[in-house]
Scaffold this motif. Structure first.
Motif, short mmCIF file in Angstrom:
data_model
loop_
_atom_site.label_atom_id
_atom_site.label_comp_id
_atom_site.label_asym_id
_atom_site.label_seq_id
_atom_site.Cartn_x
_atom_site.Cartn_y
_atom_site.Cartn_z
N VAL A 93 -72.21 55.13 -28.96
CA VAL A 93 -70.82 55.64 -29.76
C VAL A 93 -70.06 56.17 -29.00
N ARG A 94 -68.95 55.62 -28.72
CA ARG A 94 -67.81 56.03 -27.69
C ARG A 94 -66.85 57.07 -28.41
N GLN A 95 -66.57 56.59 -29.48
CA GLN A 95 -65.20 57.40 -30.22
C GLN A 95 -65.61 57.44 -31.45
N ILE A 96 -64.69 58.25 -32.38
CA ILE A 96 -64.88 58.48 -33.60
C ILE A 96 -64.61 57.02 -34.45
N SER A 97 -63.86 56.02 -33.97
CA SER A 97 -63.82 54.71 -34.46
C SER A 97 -65.10 53.92 -34.43
N ASP A 98 -65.90 53.98 -33.49
CA ASP A 98 -67.35 53.54 -33.13
C ASP A 98 -68.00 54.02 -34.16
N PHE A 99 -67.86 55.35 -34.23
CA PHE A 99 -68.82 55.84 -35.31
C PHE A 99 -68.80 55.65 -36.71
N GLU A 100 -67.69 55.36 -37.00
CA GLU A 100 -67.36 54.87 -38.56
C GLU A 100 -67.79 53.44 -38.63
N TYR A 101 -67.82 52.61 -37.92
CA TYR A 101 -68.35 51.23 -38.01
C TYR A 101 -69.80 51.50 -37.83
N GLU A 102 -70.49 52.03 -36.79
CA GLU A 102 -71.78 52.05 -36.76
C GLU A 102 -72.58 52.61 -37.71
N PHE A 103 -71.75 53.83 -38.30
CA PHE A 103 -72.31 54.49 -39.39
C PHE A 103 -72.63 53.58 -40.65
N ARG A 104 -71.39 52.92 -40.65
CA ARG A 104 -71.80 51.93 -41.97
C ARG A 104 -72.67 50.77 -41.90
N MET A 105 -73.02 50.28 -40.48
CA MET A 105 -73.89 49.56 -40.14
C MET A 105 -75.36 50.03 -40.19
N ALA A 106 -75.51 51.36 -39.70
CA ALA A 106 -76.77 51.98 -39.99
C ALA A 106 -77.06 52.16 -41.07
N LEU A 107 -76.34 52.46 -42.14
CA LEU A 107 -76.65 52.49 -43.65
C LEU A 107 -76.99 51.27 -44.18
N THR A 108 -76.31 50.10 -43.79
CA THR A 108 -76.64 48.89 -44.43
C THR A 108 -77.99 48.29 -43.99
N ASN A 109 -78.10 48.79 -42.65
CA ASN A 109 -79.43 48.29 -41.98
C ASN A 109 -80.78 49.26 -42.59
N LYS A 110 -80.39 50.55 -42.92
CA LYS A 110 -81.46 51.30 -43.68
C LYS A 110 -81.83 50.92 -44.96
N ARG A 111 -80.75 50.20 -45.78
CA ARG A 111 -80.92 49.72 -47.21
C ARG A 111 -81.68 48.38 -46.99
N LEU A 112 -81.54 47.48 -46.03
CA LEU A 112 -82.24 46.16 -45.85
C LEU A 112 -83.56 46.36 -45.30
N ALA A 113 -83.85 47.62 -44.23
CA ALA A 113 -85.09 47.66 -43.58
C ALA A 113 -85.57 49.33 -43.78
N PRO A 114 -85.87 49.96 -44.58
CA PRO A 114 -86.09 51.21 -44.82
C PRO A 114 -86.75 52.09 -43.63
N GLU A 115 -87.88 51.18 -43.03
CA GLU A 115 -88.48 51.62 -41.95
C GLU A 115 -87.86 51.62 -40.65
N VAL A 116 -86.85 50.92 -40.37
CA VAL A 116 -86.22 51.01 -39.28
C VAL A 116 -84.98 52.30 -39.11
N ASP A 117 -85.12 52.97 -38.12
CA ASP A 117 -83.97 54.10 -37.94
C ASP A 117 -82.93 53.79 -36.92
N THR A 118 -82.00 54.17 -36.99
CA THR A 118 -80.74 53.88 -35.97
C THR A 118 -80.44 55.29 -35.35
N ILE A 119 -80.52 55.41 -33.98
CA ILE A 119 -79.97 56.62 -33.13
C ILE A 119 -78.89 56.27 -32.58
N PHE A 120 -77.98 57.17 -32.44
CA PHE A 120 -76.65 57.01 -31.71
C PHE A 120 -76.70 57.77 -30.30
N LEU A 121 -76.33 57.13 -29.37
CA LEU A 121 -76.09 57.70 -28.00
C LEU A 121 -74.81 57.70 -27.54
N MET A 122 -74.37 58.81 -26.81
CA MET A 122 -72.92 58.92 -26.30
C MET A 122 -73.12 58.56 -25.08
#
Length: 163
Positions: A93-122
């Motif tokens: 995640v480089r900027q706030i705009s990246d975070f907004e997109y990545e946050f939505r994707m992480a939530l979607t992925n969590k809904r599809l696969a609750p056992e998979v976590d997403t971590i964000f690195l700057m």
């Protein structure tokens, strides 16, 4: 406990920012699998095989890369993660705009696969403005790529855009 993390992306092309995130992930997990997303609907500069080869060239001489493998996938990322039994996705995640997109994707992925976590690195501060689309624009206009991508990637981009 053996921990496998996936670092997914299009990597078209891989940049110093990607490599910075990859090094950090390699230091956090037992194994990191760089998963190059291949989407036939997207117009990529490099094929999936070319992107895998470029990434492998970039990390070949890095001490920190001993626990890294590179492959490619098509389809839903969480399905690929489940198939590989990976419990973590690494996203840069480089900027706030990246975070907004990545946050939505992480939530979607969590809904599809609750056992998979997403971590964000700057990435390191000097890489926060670098994007693959910016790099492609510079390459298209034959600009100096030396502070954005490794030499092998710059050469491959020059070859693609000279055609």
């Amino acid at each position: 406990m053996h921990t496998l993390a996936l670092y997914p992306g299009s990597f078209d092309p891989i940049t110093y920012g990607h490599l910075d995130i990859l090094e950090r992930a390699a230091n956090l997990f037992d194994q990191v699998k760089v998963t190059v997303a291949v989407n036939k609907e997207k117009r990529s500069v490099f094929t999936g095989d070319e992107r895998v080869a470029l990434i492998n060239e970039c990390i070949a001489d890095k001490e920190w890369a001993a626990n890294i493998e590179v492959d490619q996938f098509t389809g839903l990322l969480v399905n690929h993660a489940k198939k590989l039994k990976a419990k973590t996705l690494v996203r840069g995640v480089r900027q706030i705009s990246d975070f907004e997109y990545e946050f939505r994707m992480a939530l979607t992925n969590k809904r599809l696969a609750p056992e998979v976590d997403t971590i964000f690195l700057m990435p390191a501060e000097e890489f926060t403005f670098i994007s693959a689309s910016l790099v492609k624009e510079i390459a298209y206009w034959d600009g100096d790529l030396s502070s954005f991508v490794p030499n092998n990637v710059a050469a491959a981009l020059k070859e693609k855009f000279q055609k």
